[in-house]
Design a protein around this motif. Structure first.
Motif, PDB file in Angstrom:
ATOM      1  N   TRP A 215      23.883 -32.437  -3.114  1.00  0.00           N
ATOM      2  CA  TRP A 215      24.505 -31.432  -3.963  1.00  0.00           C
ATOM      3  C   TRP A 215      23.466 -30.382  -4.321  1.00  0.00           C
ATOM      4  N   SER A 216      23.916 -29.119  -4.469  1.00  0.00           N
ATOM      5  CA  SER A 216      22.978 -28.031  -4.726  1.00  0.00           C
ATOM      6  C   SER A 216      23.541 -27.043  -5.738  1.00  0.00           C
ATOM      7  N   THR A 217      22.628 -26.271  -6.341  1.00  0.00           N
ATOM      8  CA  THR A 217      22.982 -25.217  -7.286  1.00  0.00           C
ATOM      9  C   THR A 217      22.363 -23.916  -6.815  1.00  0.00           C
ATOM     10  N   ILE A 218      23.135 -22.833  -6.893  1.00  0.00           N
ATOM     11  CA  ILE A 218      22.650 -21.510  -6.499  1.00  0.00           C
ATOM     12  C   ILE A 218      22.953 -20.523  -7.616  1.00  0.00           C
ATOM     13  N   TYR A 219      21.965 -19.711  -7.962  1.00  0.00           N
ATOM     14  CA  TYR A 219      22.151 -18.611  -8.909  1.00  0.00           C
ATOM     15  C   TYR A 219      21.990 -17.299  -8.138  1.00  0.00           C
ATOM     16  N   VAL A 220      22.935 -16.392  -8.315  1.00  0.00           N
ATOM     17  CA  VAL A 220      22.881 -15.084  -7.673  1.00  0.00           C
ATOM     18  C   VAL A 220      22.837 -14.021  -8.761  1.00  0.00           C
ATOM     19  N   GLU A 221      21.789 -13.202  -8.776  1.00  0.00           N
ATOM     20  CA  GLU A 221      21.670 -12.111  -9.744  1.00  0.00           C
ATOM     21  C   GLU A 221      21.672 -10.786  -8.995  1.00  0.00           C
ATOM     22  N   THR A 222      22.606  -9.906  -9.344  1.00  0.00           N
ATOM     23  CA  THR A 222      22.713  -8.597  -8.715  1.00  0.00           C
ATOM     24  C   THR A 222      22.722  -7.531  -9.810  1.00  0.00           C
ATOM     25  N   PRO A 223      22.621  -6.262  -9.446  1.00  0.00           N
ATOM     26  CA  PRO A 223      22.575  -5.212 -10.462  1.00  0.00           C
ATOM     27  C   PRO A 223      23.779  -5.180 -11.399  1.00  0.00           C
ATOM     28  N   MET A 224      24.964  -5.542 -10.904  1.00  0.00           N
ATOM     29  CA  MET A 224      26.163  -5.407 -11.717  1.00  0.00           C
ATOM     30  C   MET A 224      26.752  -6.726 -12.202  1.00  0.00           C
ATOM     31  N   ALA A 225      26.426  -7.840 -11.539  1.00  0.00           N
ATOM     32  CA  ALA A 225      27.012  -9.126 -11.918  1.00  0.00           C
ATOM     33  C   ALA A 225      26.118 -10.264 -11.463  1.00  0.00           C
ATOM     34  N   SER A 226      26.251 -11.397 -12.153  1.00  0.00           N
ATOM     35  CA  SER A 226      25.526 -12.609 -11.780  1.00  0.00           C
ATOM     36  C   SER A 226      26.526 -13.733 -11.550  1.00  0.00           C
ATOM     37  N   PHE A 227      26.158 -14.672 -10.670  1.00  0.00           N
ATOM     38  CA  PHE A 227      27.059 -15.756 -10.289  1.00  0.00           C
ATOM     39  C   PHE A 227      26.328 -17.095 -10.322  1.00  0.00           C
ATOM     40  N   HIS A 228      27.098 -18.140 -10.584  1.00  0.00           N
ATOM     41  CA  HIS A 228      26.589 -19.515 -10.555  1.00  0.00           C
ATOM     42  C   HIS A 228      27.445 -20.269  -9.545  1.00  0.00           C
ATOM     43  N   ILE A 229      26.803 -20.955  -8.610  1.00  0.00           N
ATOM     44  CA  ILE A 229      27.529 -21.650  -7.536  1.00  0.00           C
ATOM     45  C   ILE A 229      27.072 -23.110  -7.483  1.00  0.00           C
ATOM     46  N   GLU A 230      28.041 -24.017  -7.419  1.00  0.00           N
ATOM     47  CA  GLU A 230      27.755 -25.434  -7.271  1.00  0.00           C
ATOM     48  C   GLU A 230      28.291 -25.906  -5.922  1.00  0.00           C
ATOM     49  N   TYR A 231      27.413 -26.535  -5.142  1.00  0.00           N
ATOM     50  CA  TYR A 231      27.807 -27.100  -3.857  1.00  0.00           C
ATOM     51  C   TYR A 231      27.909 -28.618  -4.003  1.00  0.00           C
ATOM     52  N   ARG A 232      29.080 -29.144  -3.680  1.00  0.00           N
ATOM     53  CA  ARG A 232      29.301 -30.583  -3.738  1.00  0.00           C
ATOM     54  C   ARG A 232      29.866 -31.049  -2.406  1.00  0.00           C
ATOM     55  N   ARG A 233      29.554 -32.255  -2.047  1.00  0.00           N
ATOM     56  CA  ARG A 233      30.110 -32.834  -0.820  1.00  0.00           C
ATOM     57  C   ARG A 233      30.409 -34.303  -1.039  1.00  0.00           C
ATOM     58  N   SER A 234      31.233 -34.866  -0.166  1.00  0.00           N
ATOM     59  CA  SER A 234      31.634 -36.255  -0.309  1.00  0.00           C
ATOM     60  C   SER A 234      30.471 -37.185  -0.019  1.00  0.00           C
ATOM     61  N   ASP A 235      30.616 -38.419  -0.444  1.00  0.00           N
ATOM     62  CA  ASP A 235      29.619 -39.454  -0.184  1.00  0.00           C
ATOM     63  C   ASP A 235      29.584 -39.718   1.319  1.00  0.00           C
ATOM     64  N   ILE A 236      28.436 -39.469   1.945  1.00  0.00           N
ATOM     65  CA  ILE A 236      28.346 -39.621   3.401  1.00  0.00           C
ATOM     66  C   ILE A 236      28.513 -41.072   3.836  1.00  0.00           C
ATOM     67  N   TYR A 237      28.363 -42.012   2.902  1.00  0.00           N
ATOM     68  CA  TYR A 237      28.515 -43.428   3.239  1.00  0.00           C
ATOM     69  C   TYR A 237      29.926 -43.940   2.948  1.00  0.00           C
TER      70      TYR A 237
END
Length: 271
Positions: free
Chosen positions: A170-192
């Motif tokens: 699982w991962s977290t991404i923050y995107v900051e731009t001149p006009m807006a900022s975003f928060h993104i969460e990446y989730r995936r199923s249990d590979i096992y």
């Protein structure tokens, strides 16, 4: 801001559609047209890329299944880190301990238009003014799946200064731009235990400039699903907020009415 949806057939019917890709076109203030250097693309792959599979010590986002491009998809990187594109865009990406994954977000309106103006004019926020990656993580603790459990993990990352050295699916991404900022969460199923084998990108707009919030011109007005749901609607009979009736909330009756011709296209039938 466009999303790509993918159907995962191993998941139950009506629960098998997830966002598997995201794109952002960043207006740097000089033009209404975003070139490749201001186009952000975030994509997933069903399996880890070769460089992450072949090297047991490799540290990759989403264990090698999450990839980011800052040039419209011409090149990608899959390593955690603090990245800058041009003078106005920042991406912070790291793997996340599951309890630290964000549950929700409401966006705020920036009251400091000078920051946005300096960025539009080609300035770069001084490093001391940018929040450190670990601080971005701490700021989101209140909305995490389990903030108490996550607190110890955050403290360990801060004391060891190893946030970008964490492996994980699982991962977290923050995107900051001149006009807006975003928060993104990446989730995936249990590979096992792949009973519902999915990959999901949940994205929230976390901050917008006051200028963007109050945009009224045709080229700057909020449109699409985000624009059509920007303001609350209430049932005239009951006075309750309408939350689920898409025929009332949205202009388009079908999902296809909001489809665009490519990752960075903006024309759609319901516009």
């Amino acid at each position: 801001w466009n999303m790509q949806f993918k159907e995962f057939n191993s998941c139950p019917a009506d629960e098998n559609m997830f966002v598997s890709g995201l794109t952002f076109s960043v207006n740097n203030g000089d033009s209404n047209i975003a070139d490749d250097s201001s186009k952000i693309m975030i994509v997933t792959t069903p399996e880890a890329i070769e460089e992450c599979q072949s090297d047991p010590s490799a540290i990759c986002l989403g264990d090698g299944t999450l990839h980011i491009s800052l040039d419209g998809g011409n090149t990608f990187f899959s390593k955690p880190g603090d990245y800058h594109s041009g003078s106005t865009t920042r991406i912070v990406a790291h793997n996340t301990h599951a309890p630290c994954s964000r549950k929700w977000h409401d966006y705020e309106i920036s009251q400091n238009n000078n920051d946005w103006k300096s960025l539009r004019d080609g300035g770069r926020r001084m490093t001391i003014q940018e929040k450190k990656p670990i601080q971005l993580l701490k700021d989101n603790k209140a909305g995490m799946i389990n903030g108490k459990v996550c607190a110890g993990w955050i403290d360990a990352r801060a004391s060891r200064n190893d946030l970008f050295q964490q492996k994980g699916e699982w991962s977290t991404i923050y995107v900051e731009t001149p006009m807006a900022s975003f928060h993104i969460e990446y989730r995936r199923s249990d590979i096992y235990d792949r009973k519902c084998d999915f990959q999901s990108l949940d994205a929230w707009m976390t901050k917008v400039s006051e200028t963007m919030e109050k945009s009224t011109t045709a080229t700057e007005m909020w449109s699409g699903i985000l624009g059509e749901t920007k303001y609350k609607l209430y049932d005239q009979g009951t006075g309750k907020q309408i939350m689920t009736d898409r025929h009332v909330l949205l202009r388009g009756n079908e999902d296809a009415d909001y489809e665009v011709g490519g990752p960075f296209q903006t024309n759609f039938a319901a516009a």
